[in-house]
Design an enzyme around this catalytic site. Structure first.
Site, PDB file in Angstrom:
ATOM      1  CG  ASN A 148      34.064 130.212  71.206  1.00  0.00           C
ATOM      2  OD1 ASN A 148      33.941 129.016  71.511  1.00  0.00           O
ATOM      3  ND2 ASN A 148      33.578 131.181  71.972  1.00  0.00           N
ATOM      4  CB  SER A 149      31.402 129.174  65.041  1.00  0.00           C
ATOM      5  OG  SER A 149      32.204 128.107  64.594  1.00  0.00           O
ATOM      6  NE  ARG A 150      31.235 127.935  72.067  1.00  0.00           N
ATOM      7  CZ  ARG A 150      31.534 127.422  73.260  1.00  0.00           C
ATOM      8  NH1 ARG A 150      30.727 126.566  73.837  1.00  0.00           N
ATOM      9  NH2 ARG A 150      32.646 127.751  73.879  1.00  0.00           N
TER      10      ARG A 150
ATOM     11  CE  LYS B 271      30.486 127.519  80.432  1.00  0.00           C
ATOM     12  NZ  LYS B 271      30.965 126.172  80.716  1.00  0.00           N
TER      13      LYS B 271
ATOM     14  CE1 TYR C  81      37.965 114.532  68.299  1.00  0.00           C
ATOM     15  CE2 TYR C  81      39.828 113.598  67.143  1.00  0.00           C
ATOM     16  CZ  TYR C  81      39.089 114.699  67.532  1.00  0.00           C
ATOM     17  OH  TYR C  81      39.487 115.957  67.167  1.00  0.00           O
ATOM     18  N   GLY C  82      36.911 108.428  69.888  1.00  0.00           N
ATOM     19  CA  GLY C  82      36.346 107.136  70.309  1.00  0.00           C
ATOM     20  C   GLY C  82      37.373 106.232  70.971  1.00  0.00           C
TER      21      GLY C  82
ATOM     22  NE  ARG D 150      33.397 130.741  79.030  1.00  0.00           N
ATOM     23  CZ  ARG D 150      34.638 130.716  79.468  1.00  0.00           C
ATOM     24  NH1 ARG D 150      35.061 131.614  80.352  1.00  0.00           N
ATOM     25  NH2 ARG D 150      35.481 129.792  79.071  1.00  0.00           N
TER      26      ARG D 150
ATOM     27  CB  THR E  29      30.489 118.320  73.316  1.00  0.00           C
ATOM     28  OG1 THR E  29      30.289 119.505  74.099  1.00  0.00           O
ATOM     29  CG2 THR E  29      29.182 117.933  72.661  1.00  0.00           C
ATOM     30  CG  ASN E  30      34.208 115.840  70.259  1.00  0.00           C
ATOM     31  OD1 ASN E  30      33.113 116.164  69.805  1.00  0.00           O
ATOM     32  ND2 ASN E  30      35.341 116.274  69.751  1.00  0.00           N
TER      33      ASN E  30
ATOM     34  CE1 TYR F  99      30.234 132.478  72.580  1.00  0.00           C
ATOM     35  CE2 TYR F  99      30.655 132.721  74.923  1.00  0.00           C
ATOM     36  CZ  TYR F  99      30.712 131.965  73.766  1.00  0.00           C
ATOM     37  OH  TYR F  99      31.231 130.695  73.810  1.00  0.00           O
TER      38      TYR F  99
ATOM     39  CG  HIS G 267      33.488 123.597  83.352  1.00  0.00           C
ATOM     40  ND1 HIS G 267      34.617 124.133  82.787  1.00  0.00           N
ATOM     41  CD2 HIS G 267      32.552 123.620  82.378  1.00  0.00           C
ATOM     42  CE1 HIS G 267      34.386 124.464  81.535  1.00  0.00           C
ATOM     43  NE2 HIS G 267      33.135 124.155  81.256  1.00  0.00           N
TER      44      HIS G 267
ATOM     45  CG  ASP H 199      29.643 123.112  79.782  1.00  0.00           C
ATOM     46  OD1 ASP H 199      30.874 122.931  79.685  1.00  0.00           O
ATOM     47  OD2 ASP H 199      29.145 124.233  79.967  1.00  0.00           O
TER      48      ASP H 199
ATOM     49  CB  CYS I 288      39.549 120.363  76.714  1.00  0.00           C
ATOM     50  SG  CYS I 288      40.825 121.587  76.983  1.00  0.00           S
TER      51      CYS I 288
ATOM     52  CB  SER J 182      36.210 126.365  77.717  1.00  0.00           C
ATOM     53  OG  SER J 182      35.692 126.828  78.935  1.00  0.00           O
TER      54      SER J 182
HETATM   55  C1  OXD Z   1      32.722 127.101  77.952  1.00  0.00           C
HETATM   56  C2  OXD Z   1      31.425 126.637  77.392  1.00  0.00           C
HETATM   57  O1  OXD Z   1      33.228 128.164  77.555  1.00  0.00           O
HETATM   58  O2  OXD Z   1      30.960 125.573  77.812  1.00  0.00           O
HETATM   59  O3  OXD Z   1      33.253 126.395  78.829  1.00  0.00           O
HETATM   60  O4  OXD Z   1      30.847 127.328  76.549  1.00  0.00           O
HETATM   61 MN    MN Z   2      32.046 124.770  79.468  1.00  0.00          MN
END
Ligand code: OXD
Ligand code: MN
Length: 588
Positions: free
Chosen positions: A372-374, A213, A497-498, A76, A260-261, A204, A233, A282, A257, A255
């Protein structure tokens, strides 16, 4: 001019606008997306034929493709993202502002003829469950087949959106063109007062998938203020106890941090019978229900997650989610066409192809995958997807968690004394920056509610809106602050994590008022023994260091909060400065 006809809709507002935009951009063809499987195949084949998508090992990654972006277009661009409200004051001190006339003028010049020789895809989509009165319809016009295919995963895309819109005019108007990807000609402009987004010069995700976003957060937060709800967010998860009681929690972290985990967490063995379900990873749209509780919907339909840091140790559910029908961007590939990134498997490959398509050898100082690969993966792939994701009213939230990436100062967990104090906690979180946005990585910046880059209006007014919500939420969620990232001698103190389940359980128990807490000047913290630490191989000293509150560090923290607050001038609600002073007094 290209023919803009379609048999998918007779909506005259939409047809007129598409016609007008096609006139401006001059595409060779206009293609309306219906969201069908046939269409997915067709667009994918086209993208493969042009080298935009690269097929991956079909046996290991069925239905998966790789995209390599332009190396100058990997995150971004906050410095090129604008909120174009009538006045600068409405955008506030934390946003870049451009006057709407100036922005439309500048971008009109860039969009003019920009799609000559290209196809304009008309992408109708819904943010939120189909048919829900809280969902929003958007139309994205884009010249990128990669964007169209990503939108198909990330949103409810296609005919369903047009059916929901019917003859209405209340859709978000999104115009996107990749242009020549020249960073000097890259603008992500939001027009909250027109419910419009114009994005030029980037492919991107966060800049180009306009539902995420741009609509769900920046325009969404503006609409939320206007209509009395919150666009945040935040991930949303459900925690089921062995007795079968499910508690829903929403959590805001900046972002990259680990949202998703956290949203896909597997409780450790010790927590037999406990289950976590993902509602979203997200974004959360929060509204007050008739029962006075806060109800949350995830407006998205997929995950646009950071690949590095996602692996079998950190997030097995994400690994299962991305096993098929997933688009990867800027990851590395193995010789036999499998995806790879740092953290994946202890670097057992001697040779790879890196994210730019160049040969990569073990020992190379360069990263094989971009940090920042996705991955873009459908939510329905998630083995722990909540059965309530499509519920038009969402899920009732019992706890809100704020967090950041802080190597010092902020303890493992604290609970706010009340709503106002919780809003203060959220409004003052800081975090060390990550690779999700262009700029310096690892410096602490204030990131209120993790919304700094995503709030579509003056953040002072946004804080006031949060405080105002208290009047409407008669049965509010409890508010917490967490920090998984505290360090000593350069090493993380908490395993994360867990194991975060241990903290989450305390939060859930506090939300149901079934466990005690200890009062400190900063908030309620767990009493000794209240966080279950059995089976965890960290020393009591480490736990002490992770949970410690250092008065001097906090005095500094509150000074930096004061500096941050000053920029809002009169727009900062007095209640927030009062919270800061009360805290200082308690620390003294
Ligand atoms: C971010 C994303 O940058 O969710 O926050 O991709
Ligand atoms: Mn995000």
């Amino acid at each position: 001019m290209a023919n803009t006809a379609t048999n998918l809709t007779t909506n005259k507002h939409l047809l007129a606008w598409v016609g007008e935009m096609a006139e401006l951009c001059q595409p060779d063809a206009v293609v309306w997306c219906d969201g069908s499987e046939d269409e997915r195949k067709r667009l994918t084949e086209f993208a493969v034929s042009k080298g935009i998508l690269i097929p991956l090992n079909a046996e290991k990654h069925p239905g998966c493709y790789l995209h390599r972006s332009n190396p100058n277009d990997v995150a971004r661009v906050e410095h090129l993202t604008f909120i174009c409200t009538k006045t600068k004051e409405e955008a506030g001190p934390t946003n870049n502002w451009m006057a709407p006339d100036e922005a439309y003028g500048k971008l009109r010049g860039l969009f003019k003829g920009s799609m000559a020789g290209r196809t304009m895809y008309v992408v109708p989509y819904v943010m939120g469950p189909l048919g829900s009165q809280h969902s929003k319809v958007g139309i994205e016009l884009t010249d990128s087949v990669y964007v169209a295919l990503n939108m198909r995963i990330m949103t409810r895309m296609g005919k369903g959106a047009l059916d929901m819109l019917g003859d209405g005019n209340g859709f978000n108007r999104g115009l996107h063109c990749t242009g020549d990807l020249n960073p000097e000609r890259r603008y992500i402009c939001h027009f909250p007062q027109d419910n419009a987004i114009w994005s030029f010069g980037s492919g991107y995700g966060g800049n180009a998938l306009l539902g995420k976003k741009c609509l769900a957060l920046r325009i969404g937060s503006y609409l939320g203020k206007k209509e009395g709800w919150l666009a945040e967010h935040m991930l949303i998860l459900g925690v089921e106890s062995p007795e079968g009681q499910t508690t829903y929690v929403a959590a805001a972290f900046p972002s990259a941090c680990g949202k998703t985990n956290f949203a896909m967490m597997i409780p450790p063995k010790r927590f037999k019978g406990w289950k976590v379900y993902t509602v979203g990873d997200d974004i959360a749209w929060l509204r007050v229900g008739d029962d006075g509780r806060l109800w949350a919907v995830n407006p998205e339909n997929g995950y646009f997650g950071v690949a590095p840091g996602t692996d079998w140790a950190s997030n097995p559910n994400a690994m299962k989610t991305i096993a098929k029908d997933t688009l990867f961007t800027n990851v590395a590939v193995t010789k036999d066409g499998q995806v790879w990134w740092e953290s994946m498997d202890g670097n057992t490959h001697d040779e790879l192809t890196d994210w730019q398509g160049k040969p990569w050898k073990k020992g190379s100082p360069d990263k094989a995958a971009h940090p920042n690969s996705r991955f873009t993966a459908p939510a329905t792939n998630n083995p722990i997807l909540s059965r309530n994701v499509n519920d038009p009213e969402g899920v009732p939230i019992s706890a809100i968690i704020f967090g950041g990436r802080r190597s010092d100062t902020v303890p493992l967990v604290m609970q706010a004394f009340n709503w106002g104090h919780g809003v203060f906690m959220g409004a003052t979180i800081g975090s060390e920056t990550t690779a999700a946005a262009t700029g310096k990585v690892g410096v602490v910046r204030r990131d209120p509610m993790a919304m700094l880059p995503f709030c579509g209006y003056n953040m002072g007014d946004y804080f006031a809106h949060w405080l105002e919500m208290q009047k409407k939420v008669s049965n509010p969620p409890k508010i917490f602050l967490v920090n998984w990232f505290r360090k000593k001698d350069g090493k993380f103190l908490w395993p994360g994590y867990g194991e975060n389940m241990r903290v989450l359980k305390w939060i859930v128990d506090r939300a149901h008022v079934r466990v005690g807490a200890q009062e400190t000047p900063l908030g309620w913290v767990p009493k000794e023994g209240h966080i279950d630490l059995s089976g965890l191989s960290i020393s009591p000293e480490q736990v002490d260091a992770a949970t410690n509150i250092d008065v001097d560090e906090w005095k500094k923290e509150l000074e930096s909060t004061s500096e941050f607050f000053q920029q809002f001038g009169d727009r900062l609600p007095k209640a927030l400065e009062l919270q800061r002073q009360l805290l200082l007094a308690r620390l003294a």
